[in-house]
Scaffold this motif. Structure first.
Motif, mmCIF file in Angstrom:
data_model
loop_
_atom_site.group_PDB
_atom_site.id
_atom_site.type_symbol
_atom_site.label_atom_id
_atom_site.label_comp_id
_atom_site.label_asym_id
_atom_site.label_seq_id
_atom_site.Cartn_x
_atom_site.Cartn_y
_atom_site.Cartn_z
ATOM 1 N N MET A 1 0.847 -1.170 0.000
ATOM 2 C CA MET A 1 0.000 0.000 0.000
ATOM 3 C C MET A 1 0.895 1.237 0.000
ATOM 4 S SD MET A 1 -3.068 1.142 2.447
ATOM 5 C CE MET A 1 -4.161 0.629 1.164
ATOM 6 N N ASP A 2 0.494 2.223 -0.747
ATOM 7 C CA ASP A 2 1.231 3.485 -0.845
ATOM 8 C C ASP A 2 1.315 4.154 0.529
ATOM 9 O OD1 ASP A 2 1.576 6.405 -1.153
ATOM 10 O OD2 ASP A 2 1.546 5.931 -3.298
ATOM 11 N N LYS A 3 2.501 4.468 0.968
ATOM 12 C CA LYS A 3 2.702 5.061 2.293
ATOM 13 C C LYS A 3 2.042 6.434 2.426
ATOM 14 C CE LYS A 3 6.759 2.502 3.589
ATOM 15 N NZ LYS A 3 6.098 1.545 4.413
ATOM 16 N N GLU A 27 -3.269 -14.149 9.233
ATOM 17 C CA GLU A 27 -3.510 -15.592 9.330
ATOM 18 C C GLU A 27 -4.646 -15.881 10.301
ATOM 19 O OE1 GLU A 27 0.157 -17.584 10.318
ATOM 20 O OE2 GLU A 27 1.196 -16.677 8.622
ATOM 21 N N SER A 28 -4.667 -15.193 11.419
ATOM 22 C CA SER A 28 -5.698 -15.403 12.437
ATOM 23 C C SER A 28 -7.087 -15.079 11.907
ATOM 24 C CB SER A 28 -5.382 -14.558 13.668
ATOM 25 O OG SER A 28 -6.394 -14.691 14.636
ATOM 26 N N ILE A 29 -7.242 -13.926 11.275
ATOM 27 C CA ILE A 29 -8.569 -13.546 10.781
ATOM 28 C C ILE A 29 -9.003 -14.449 9.627
ATOM 29 C CG2 ILE A 29 -7.847 -11.728 9.166
ATOM 30 C CD1 ILE A 29 -10.404 -10.207 10.152
ATOM 31 N N ASN A 30 -8.078 -14.849 8.776
ATOM 32 C CA ASN A 30 -8.460 -15.729 7.669
ATOM 33 C C ASN A 30 -8.851 -17.126 8.157
ATOM 34 O OD1 ASN A 30 -8.455 -13.898 5.564
ATOM 35 N ND2 ASN A 30 -6.278 -14.179 5.149
ATOM 36 N N ARG A 31 -8.231 -17.604 9.234
ATOM 37 C CA ARG A 31 -8.667 -18.877 9.831
ATOM 38 C C ARG A 31 -10.089 -18.740 10.369
ATOM 39 N NH1 ARG A 31 -3.463 -19.144 11.957
ATOM 40 N NH2 ARG A 31 -4.204 -18.307 13.937
ATOM 41 N N SER A 47 -17.130 -14.785 3.883
ATOM 42 C CA SER A 47 -16.867 -16.145 3.417
ATOM 43 C C SER A 47 -15.561 -16.247 2.634
ATOM 44 C CB SER A 47 -18.028 -16.633 2.549
ATOM 45 O OG SER A 47 -18.191 -15.777 1.433
ATOM 46 N N GLN A 48 -15.002 -15.114 2.230
ATOM 47 C CA GLN A 48 -13.757 -15.137 1.468
ATOM 48 C C GLN A 48 -12.619 -14.565 2.310
ATOM 49 O OE1 GLN A 48 -14.302 -13.077 -2.210
ATOM 50 N NE2 GLN A 48 -15.368 -14.784 -3.150
ATOM 51 N N ALA A 49 -11.464 -15.208 2.218
ATOM 52 C CA ALA A 49 -10.281 -14.753 2.945
ATOM 53 C C ALA A 49 -9.908 -13.341 2.506
ATOM 54 C CB ALA A 49 -9.125 -15.702 2.697
ATOM 55 N N LEU A 50 -9.354 -12.586 3.433
ATOM 56 C CA LEU A 50 -8.890 -11.239 3.129
ATOM 57 C C LEU A 50 -7.539 -11.312 2.431
ATOM 58 C CD1 LEU A 50 -9.679 -9.394 6.492
ATOM 59 C CD2 LEU A 50 -11.120 -9.608 4.459
ATOM 60 N N GLN A 51 -7.335 -10.468 1.448
ATOM 61 C CA GLN A 51 -6.043 -10.371 0.773
ATOM 62 C C GLN A 51 -5.166 -9.323 1.442
ATOM 63 O OE1 GLN A 51 -5.255 -12.587 -1.656
ATOM 64 N NE2 GLN A 51 -7.234 -13.407 -1.026
ATOM 65 N N GLY A 52 -5.802 -8.371 2.094
ATOM 66 C CA GLY A 52 -5.112 -7.318 2.811
ATOM 67 C C GLY A 52 -6.115 -6.634 3.705
ATOM 68 N N ILE A 65 -8.980 -4.620 2.407
ATOM 69 C CA ILE A 65 -8.459 -3.982 1.203
ATOM 70 C C ILE A 65 -8.845 -4.879 0.038
ATOM 71 C CG2 ILE A 65 -6.393 -3.233 -0.025
ATOM 72 C CD1 ILE A 65 -5.050 -2.859 2.715
ATOM 73 N N ASP A 66 -9.599 -4.344 -0.907
ATOM 74 C CA ASP A 66 -10.020 -5.085 -2.105
ATOM 75 C C ASP A 66 -9.307 -4.522 -3.324
ATOM 76 O OD1 ASP A 66 -11.784 -6.526 -0.546
ATOM 77 O OD2 ASP A 66 -13.562 -5.430 -1.205
ATOM 78 N N ASP A 67 -8.562 -5.364 -4.016
ATOM 79 C CA ASP A 67 -7.840 -4.943 -5.221
ATOM 80 C C ASP A 67 -7.011 -3.687 -4.988
ATOM 81 O OD1 ASP A 67 -8.915 -7.063 -6.760
ATOM 82 O OD2 ASP A 67 -10.741 -5.901 -7.110
ATOM 83 N N GLY A 68 -6.361 -3.618 -3.823
ATOM 84 C CA GLY A 68 -5.505 -2.497 -3.495
ATOM 85 C C GLY A 68 -6.224 -1.257 -2.996
ATOM 86 N N ILE A 69 -7.558 -1.328 -2.857
ATOM 87 C CA ILE A 69 -8.353 -0.182 -2.419
ATOM 88 C C ILE A 69 -8.918 -0.448 -1.027
ATOM 89 C CG2 ILE A 69 -10.363 1.263 -2.923
ATOM 90 C CD1 ILE A 69 -9.956 0.398 -5.889
#
Length: 88
Positions: A1-3, A27-31, A47-52, A65-69
């Motif tokens: 992510m842009d600082k 890892e904790s939240i995705n579990r 229902s879907q794991a977070l990418q960020g 964060i979805d698709d960098g947003i």
């Protein structure tokens, strides 16, 4: 992510700064999501794991964060108090 973007983002509810989740937190939240144990503030079960994701300074709210947003919507925040043994 842009600082520069990260430096201006804040929680829309508490106005606290946010930081990216650590790998242990991710890892904790995705579990928990995989186990069906995570809901957004509006009651929608994830229902879907977070990418960020970003977390507030006090560690109480997570914004995905979805698709960098960053999705900084109060209704779509994830309260950490529903997560068992969530790393601080």
């Amino acid at each position: 992510m842009d600082k520069r973007l990260l430096a201006i983002l804040c929680c829309p509810v508490t106005h606290q700064p946010v930081t990216p989740l650590t790998s242990a937190q991710m890892e904790s939240i995705n579990r928990a999501i995989a186990a069906g144990d995570v809901q957004q503030s509006d009651g929608t079960r994830l229902s879907q794991a977070l990418q960020g994701a970003l977390i507030t300074r006090d560690g109480q709210r997570i914004y995905r964060i979805d698709d960098g947003i960053p999705v900084m919507l109060p209704d779509e925040a994830i309260a950490t108090d529903q997560l068992k043994a969530f790393p601080a």
